[in-house]
Design an enzyme around this catalytic site. Sequence first.
Site, PDB file in Angstrom:
ATOM      1  N   THR A 193     -87.908  38.323  51.771  1.00  0.00           N
ATOM      2  CA  THR A 193     -87.062  39.177  52.619  1.00  0.00           C
ATOM      3  C   THR A 193     -86.474  40.301  51.765  1.00  0.00           C
ATOM      4  OG1 THR A 193     -86.558  37.344  54.094  1.00  0.00           O
ATOM      5  CG2 THR A 193     -84.981  39.164  54.066  1.00  0.00           C
TER       6      THR A 193
ATOM      7  N   ASN B  39     -97.713  34.909  60.126  1.00  0.00           N
ATOM      8  CA  ASN B  39     -97.183  33.554  60.002  1.00  0.00           C
ATOM      9  C   ASN B  39     -97.326  32.719  61.269  1.00  0.00           C
ATOM     10  OD1 ASN B  39     -95.313  35.846  60.367  1.00  0.00           O
ATOM     11  ND2 ASN B  39     -93.840  34.270  60.950  1.00  0.00           N
TER      12      ASN B  39
ATOM     13  N   GLN C 284     -97.713  34.788  53.565  1.00  0.00           N
ATOM     14  CA  GLN C 284     -98.472  33.639  54.086  1.00  0.00           C
ATOM     15  C   GLN C 284     -99.850  33.529  53.466  1.00  0.00           C
ATOM     16  OE1 GLN C 284     -97.449  31.220  55.911  1.00  0.00           O
ATOM     17  NE2 GLN C 284     -95.469  32.040  56.549  1.00  0.00           N
TER      18      GLN C 284
ATOM     19  N   ALA D 130     -92.303  32.065  46.887  1.00  0.00           N
ATOM     20  CA  ALA D 130     -92.810  30.825  46.266  1.00  0.00           C
ATOM     21  C   ALA D 130     -92.838  29.635  47.221  1.00  0.00           C
ATOM     22  CB  ALA D 130     -91.943  30.476  45.056  1.00  0.00           C
ATOM     23  N   HIS D 131     -91.921  29.628  48.191  1.00  0.00           N
ATOM     24  CA  HIS D 131     -91.806  28.392  48.978  1.00  0.00           C
ATOM     25  C   HIS D 131     -92.907  28.204  50.015  1.00  0.00           C
ATOM     26  CE1 HIS D 131     -89.816  29.716  52.866  1.00  0.00           C
ATOM     27  NE2 HIS D 131     -89.514  30.763  52.123  1.00  0.00           N
TER      28      HIS D 131
ATOM     29  N   THR E 209     -78.804  38.135  36.874  1.00  0.00           N
ATOM     30  CA  THR E 209     -79.366  37.192  35.901  1.00  0.00           C
ATOM     31  C   THR E 209     -80.526  36.432  36.527  1.00  0.00           C
ATOM     32  OG1 THR E 209     -77.206  36.983  34.882  1.00  0.00           O
ATOM     33  CG2 THR E 209     -78.800  35.247  34.384  1.00  0.00           C
TER      34      THR E 209
ATOM     35  N   CYS F 285     -87.830  31.520  61.350  1.00  0.00           N
ATOM     36  CA  CYS F 285     -86.664  32.403  61.409  1.00  0.00           C
ATOM     37  C   CYS F 285     -86.167  32.596  62.826  1.00  0.00           C
ATOM     38  CB  CYS F 285     -87.003  33.765  60.827  1.00  0.00           C
ATOM     39  SG  CYS F 285     -87.536  33.626  59.152  1.00  0.00           S
TER      40      CYS F 285
END
Length: 516
Positions: A87, A166, A194, A215-216, A252, A341
């Site tokens: 996002t 998606n 995706q 990554a998820h 960071t 979402c």
Amino acid sequence: MEIKYFEFLRYLIRFNRRVYLDHNATTPVSSHVQSKMEQVLKYHYGNPSSFYGSGRKSAELVEQAREHMSQVINADPSEVIFTACATESNNAVLKSVSAHFYPKKKKIVSTPIEHPSVLNTLAYLETQGVVIEFCPVDDKGRVLLDELEKLIDEDTFLVCCILANNETGVIQDIRAVTKIARQHGALVLTDCVQALGKIPIDVHSWDVDYASFSAHKLYGPKGIGALYVKQGSPFAPLLHGGHQEGGMRAGTESIHNIVGFGTACQKVGGLLAHAGQIRALKRQLIQRLKEIKPDCVINSPEEESDCLPNTLSVTFPGVDNAGLMGMLDYRGIAVSAGSACSTGEDTPSHVLKAIGLSDQAARETIRISLGHDTSTRDIRYTTQVVQDYIEGRISFVNMLAPAQLNESILFDEKTYILDVRPPDDRKRYKGLPNAHEVNPLHVENYLKQLPRDKDILVYCPGGGLSVMISYYLKAKGFKRITNLRGGLDGWRKRRSDLYEKYAGQNITVLEPDKVN
Ligand code: PLP
């Protein structure tokens, strides 16, 4: 005889199955990724910006992950920026490229099947004066390239096109999209979230300017995304602050998440090699669903090259998706209606509407997305539950709140109260008046004497076992089943007046059915 005796127990065990078929929403974190992340959390807490040893080690880990990431998308490591999520990646590109070109050029051309992280950012940019136009798609969600060509003009600075959707899994010919954009000097952003780990990605040969990743979706952690920015393409940071990520993304670095992402990327080759097996399972799934409901409509492209191997969007005419998904959830199966979402909103999916589904059809649609652990057994179990539901063998049981259980229900001639409490609870507390006690572990032994013309109210101590038994009875053809939510405990608390007055009156202990 023995087998029948344990029928209900087998039913209970089946209830405990868990089948996760919502990998497009997110994937479980692989154990390999987990262990790498744990090591980082434990030992490598140095700030990558610190110049001493532990800081340098952390910086090295970040660079290794960037290397892994860039390899699987065919980019140079210097072109990869880690972000907090896709996002953010999409926001960063859309906002910074707009700031770069607007008002000299004013237009972004996109598609109506983008993820909300793109669509809502475009809606925001529109309020700032940017002109947004959407290229139509065909009934499978493929961008109509002729229309795209007509929409892109000299005022267009960006074309934004999702690589793989998606909700339906439709894959776009991104090379062709880029070619058209280039003819008009427009840049290209493609959302590859995706696609990574499901189909090969090659940002260099596609010649896109920007690509977003998360990554998820590939067995990595949540809260870490990446952005590809082609060498030389304009980009300004969304977050200002420190000089991290080459000055392109302040904050960071989340080293454990970055390492998790890099580790997940190292497994992309294996995931791609497994894609054929996933596709074969999807074929089985489609075949079974068509047998179960021949009028079901497959919204995902059936041409395999046009669709992600794991994704299936299917409409079951006449079957409300909320009820079906509730039942699947109840039986331990996770699927979704649209994108994660938009879950919770009642508005029909914009993607399904864009490919021509009516509001009604969109509400009869579910998305099933397989993962690399999905097995033939999972597909068999899922399709069995879908079949049971669609053929009316199981349906929702009514739920009665404890406060609603009053005298008129308790003493109505049509009410048949079934007590499925374990013996120790019966010793401890008096039960509902007029209840019929059965052995809760062998409900199958009482089916012949349970009335089919009454409203059976099932209750247990807390409402958990009784709900399973309620569904079991539904599956056995009892039509009017109500479960006492919160069980006797809830009722004792909510209606202590009635409990004091009537509990324990007129109890019948049923004997098991006689076997012929
Ligand atoms: N783009 C697509 C196509 C997605 O499916 C998702 C996540 O569902 C996103 C973007 C957003 O990704 P993230 O959760 O990392 O913000």
